[in-house]
Design a protein around this motif. Structure first.
Motif, PDB file in Angstrom:
ATOM      1  N   SER B 207       0.839  -1.206   0.000  1.00  0.00           N
ATOM      2  CA  SER B 207       0.000   0.000   0.000  1.00  0.00           C
ATOM      3  C   SER B 207       0.871   1.252   0.000  1.00  0.00           C
ATOM      4  N   GLY B 226      -4.569  -0.047   4.167  1.00  0.00           N
ATOM      5  CA  GLY B 226      -3.901   0.864   5.098  1.00  0.00           C
ATOM      6  C   GLY B 226      -2.418   0.619   5.129  1.00  0.00           C
ATOM      7  N   PHE B 227      -1.718   1.457   5.863  1.00  0.00           N
ATOM      8  CA  PHE B 227      -0.278   1.272   6.019  1.00  0.00           C
ATOM      9  C   PHE B 227      -0.040   0.259   7.143  1.00  0.00           C
ATOM     10  N   ALA B 228      -0.424   0.627   8.359  1.00  0.00           N
ATOM     11  CA  ALA B 228      -0.252  -0.272   9.495  1.00  0.00           C
ATOM     12  C   ALA B 228      -1.474  -1.176   9.591  1.00  0.00           C
ATOM     13  N   ILE B 233      -2.025  -1.089  15.162  1.00  0.00           N
ATOM     14  CA  ILE B 233      -2.552   0.195  15.621  1.00  0.00           C
ATOM     15  C   ILE B 233      -3.206   0.045  16.995  1.00  0.00           C
ATOM     16  N   LEU B 241     -10.465  -0.157  17.550  1.00  0.00           N
ATOM     17  CA  LEU B 241     -10.673   0.702  16.390  1.00  0.00           C
ATOM     18  C   LEU B 241     -12.151   0.762  16.020  1.00  0.00           C
ATOM     19  N   PRO B 242     -12.601   1.904  15.524  1.00  0.00           N
ATOM     20  CA  PRO B 242     -14.012   2.021  15.150  1.00  0.00           C
ATOM     21  C   PRO B 242     -14.359   1.108  13.971  1.00  0.00           C
ATOM     22  N   PHE B 245     -13.154   1.240  10.003  1.00  0.00           N
ATOM     23  CA  PHE B 245     -11.858   1.907   9.928  1.00  0.00           C
ATOM     24  C   PHE B 245     -10.966   1.170   8.935  1.00  0.00           C
ATOM     25  N   GLN B 246     -10.289   1.906   8.069  1.00  0.00           N
ATOM     26  CA  GLN B 246      -9.391   1.346   7.049  1.00  0.00           C
ATOM     27  C   GLN B 246     -10.106   0.508   6.006  1.00  0.00           C
ATOM     28  N   PHE B 250     -14.159   4.076   3.894  1.00  0.00           N
ATOM     29  CA  PHE B 250     -13.466   5.016   4.775  1.00  0.00           C
ATOM     30  C   PHE B 250     -12.375   5.763   3.992  1.00  0.00           C
ATOM     31  N   HIS B 254     -12.064   9.730   2.956  1.00  0.00           N
ATOM     32  CA  HIS B 254     -10.903  10.537   3.338  1.00  0.00           C
ATOM     33  C   HIS B 254     -10.057  10.987   2.152  1.00  0.00           C
ATOM     34  N   PHE B 256      -8.595   9.061  -0.438  1.00  0.00           N
ATOM     35  CA  PHE B 256      -7.459   8.279  -0.918  1.00  0.00           C
ATOM     36  C   PHE B 256      -7.804   7.269  -2.011  1.00  0.00           C
TER      37      PHE B 256
END
Lengths: 317, 283
Positions: B207, B226-228, B233, B241-242, B245-246, B250, B254, B256
């Protein structure tokens, strides 16, 4: 001078140093200078012995030594007129990546590097040297500025990794790093990379593509930190020594597989023992490296840089 | 001994598994039992809840390329275990096991084909092969695919599915991020389109390099991107995490991703994008 506790493997040296201090306390009344001199010689021998036979994990510990010089130390001691430049112009200034203009020898340059803190307060401020996307975007902006004014770029790598947090993901950590890899693959100005401490994964590589890659003798550079590697592959945090060995993450190892071009020797005991000596050595090395890089025209430079990375990897077929 | 305790916490196997090849498949999301033929007709998604099954290169080839146009390249490129890496098992043994179990050349399959009449260079990652991890082979095959695209003046379509870099190749796998990005710089200079397709999951080194460098980035619904990784995380911030998320939606929100596309519409979406970018017409 050591204000931080010694590393495990340095203990024999520290014990002897302690002994000298005790003897000095007595030396008012007795003449024991010859014994002290002898002990001092013994210490130097022992230290040289220890540092000649470091394991990979011991080097990782030295690379993380809290008294090692960081990017701003090199920026202010090896260069003249360092002017720090801030911000990514989009979100905020990330203190975990610093950068700015400076001159060294006959070169004007752009410096970019990870920045750690030295105590709790500055480490919180610097996020322990773990950048957020805005840090990589600040670097991106400075790379473009360097290209615009034909300034060679000097990058100092020293990070435990890009920050794995919610906001970092929301703001596109992966995209920010990827954009830097693309830009550094086409930037028409020389890029000199120096791994000064920890080179952890994409967070390090995010400012790490260049024409020449230098690495300090006791720095480490790999795809993952030994502890995390241990936790994933051994499913336990206890195999960091084995993980460090398996990852082959030292400067010596990386010269062997064609990733690192040149090892920068450290003073015996690590750069933290004689930073001034390192700054002088580093200054002349940077001047020398920039001298050969600035002689190459930009198109050739970029083509060679790409070829250099195309060669990386080992496969059959 | 408690029978319900797993002897080893083997994260890799269960998470890595791609769709089984049985006659009937149960949707992991809504538990609908789906007949194989029906699954194929729906591009390996669940007709009830739209769950996108994890599929490898061979199924993506059938979903995205015109029938009979696929020509595989560089299948012979193999990992050489340059570091003699041993953790709980030697890397060589892991590789051998992966070759036998998956019958795949590595975590990526590359070649050429025709997509709705437009010739393209194509690559697709295989999550079932050591977690779709990128090592020297993935990097090298990616670069060769880009070079073919440059030579033939074709667009590049690349489907990503990866847990990140291949740890057993250490710094060499890290450098593949640089290597693949450098090849994309050349593609960009030649003004050839690169459509990056992100599927579940696309994380780590993949990614943070070529996957996020598409001229147009398209993701399948609900893919983890995602990255991580989420576990890393959660360990770092010590919070749960919500939901969502990712996930693709999402990332779209944002900024991307360009498009989130159902797998059944993926081919048409890619085809339209390539035509509008490069002006190539249907044959």
């Amino acid at each position: 001078m050591a204000s931080t506790p010694p590393l495990d493997f340095e203990r024999p040296v520290v014990e002897l140093e302690q002994k000298i201090l005790e003897m000095r306390a007595l030396s008012d009344t007795l003449d024991i200078q010859p014994q002290i001199d002898e002990l001092q010689a013994q210490i130097e021998k022992l230290r040289a012995e220890i540092y000649r036979n470091l394991t990979r994990w011991q080097r990782v510990q030295i690379a993380r030594h809290p008294e090692r010089p960081y990017t701003l130390d090199y920026a202010t001691h090896c260069f003249e007129d360092f002017v720090e430049l801030h911000g990514d112009r989009t979100f905020r200034d990330d203190p975990a990546i610093v950068g700015g203009l400076a001159s060294i020898g006959s070169n004007r340059v752009m410096i970019v590097g990870h920045q750690k803190g030295r105590d709790t307060k500055t480490n919180l401020y610097r996020n322990f040297g773990m950048p957020n996307p805005e840090g990589y975007r600040k670097a991106h902006r400075l790379f473009l500025l360097a290209e615009k004014f034909s300034l060679p770029v000097v990058c100092f790598l020293d990070t435990p990794g890009a920050y794995p947090g919610i906001e970092a993901e929301e703001r596109g950590q992966a995209e920010a790093i990827a954009q830097n890899l693309l830009l550094m693959s086409k930037l028409k100005t020389p890029i000199l990379i120096i791994v000064i401490g920890e080179g952890a994964s994409g967070g390090a590589l995010g400012i790490g593509i260049g024409d020449r890659i230098l690495m300090l003798e006791n720095a480490w550079y790999s795809v993952i930190a030994p502890e995390s590697c241990s936790s994933i592959l051994w499913r336990s945090w206890d195999y960091k020594e084995q993980a460090a060995e398996a990852l082959k993450l030292t400067a010596d190892d990386l010269v062997g597989v064609g990733i690192v071009d040149r090892i920068v020797q450290e003073p015996i005991g690590g750069v933290q023992r004689a930073p001034q000596q390192m700054f002088e050595q580093m200054r002349s090395i940077i001047i020398e490296e920039l001298g050969s890089l600035t002689a190459i025209d930009h198109d050739t430079l970029v083509r060679n840089r790409r070829e250099k990375f195309y060669r990386m990897g080992v496969w059959t077929g | 001994m408690a029978w319900f305790l797993r002897k080893t916490r083997n994260i890799s196997e269960s998470h890595q598994r791609e769709m089984p090849d049985g006659l009937w498949t149960k949707c992991p999301d809504c538990s609908t039992v789906i007949y194989r033929k029906e699954l194929e007709e729906h591009a390996f998604t669940c007709r009830t809840c739209n769950h996108h099954f994890r599929i490898g290169a061979s199924k993506y080839i059938s979903v995205l390329l015109d029938e009979g146009t696929w020509v595989e390249a560089d299948r012979q490129v193999r990992s050489a275990d340059p570091l003699d890496f041993v953790d709980t098992r030697p890397y060589k043994a892991r590789l051998k096991e992966a070759y036998t179990r998956t019958d795949l050349p590595d975590a990526v399959t590359t070649g050429s084909g025709i997509l709705s009449g437009t010739p393209i260079e194509f690559g697709c990652m295989n999550f079932g092969f050591i977690g779709g991890s990128m090592g020297s082979v993935v990097g090298e095959k990616f670069v060769r695919t880009c070079k073919r695209a440059l030579h033939r003046k074709h667009a590049l379509v690349f489907v990503s599915a990866s847990g990140g870099a291949r740890m057993q190749e250490a710094a060499l796998s890290l450098m593949q991020m640089a290597k693949t990005s450098a090849a994309l710089a050349e593609l960009a200079e030649a003004r050839l389109p690169f459509v990056s397709v992100l599927t579940d999951p696309t994380t780590g080194g993949v990614s943070a390099s070529f996957a996020m460098l598409g001229d147009v980035i398209i993701a399948e619904p609900k893919a983890l991107i995602g990255f991580a990784g989420p576990r890393v995380i959660e360990q770092t911030i010590r919070k749960k995490l919500p939901d969502g998320f990712q996930r693709s939606e999402f990332l779209l929100e944002h900024g991307f991703l360009d498009i989130v596309s159902h797998r059944k519409e993926l081919k048409e979406t890619i085809s339209t994008v390539i035509q509008l970018l490069s002006g190539t017409n249907h044959a």
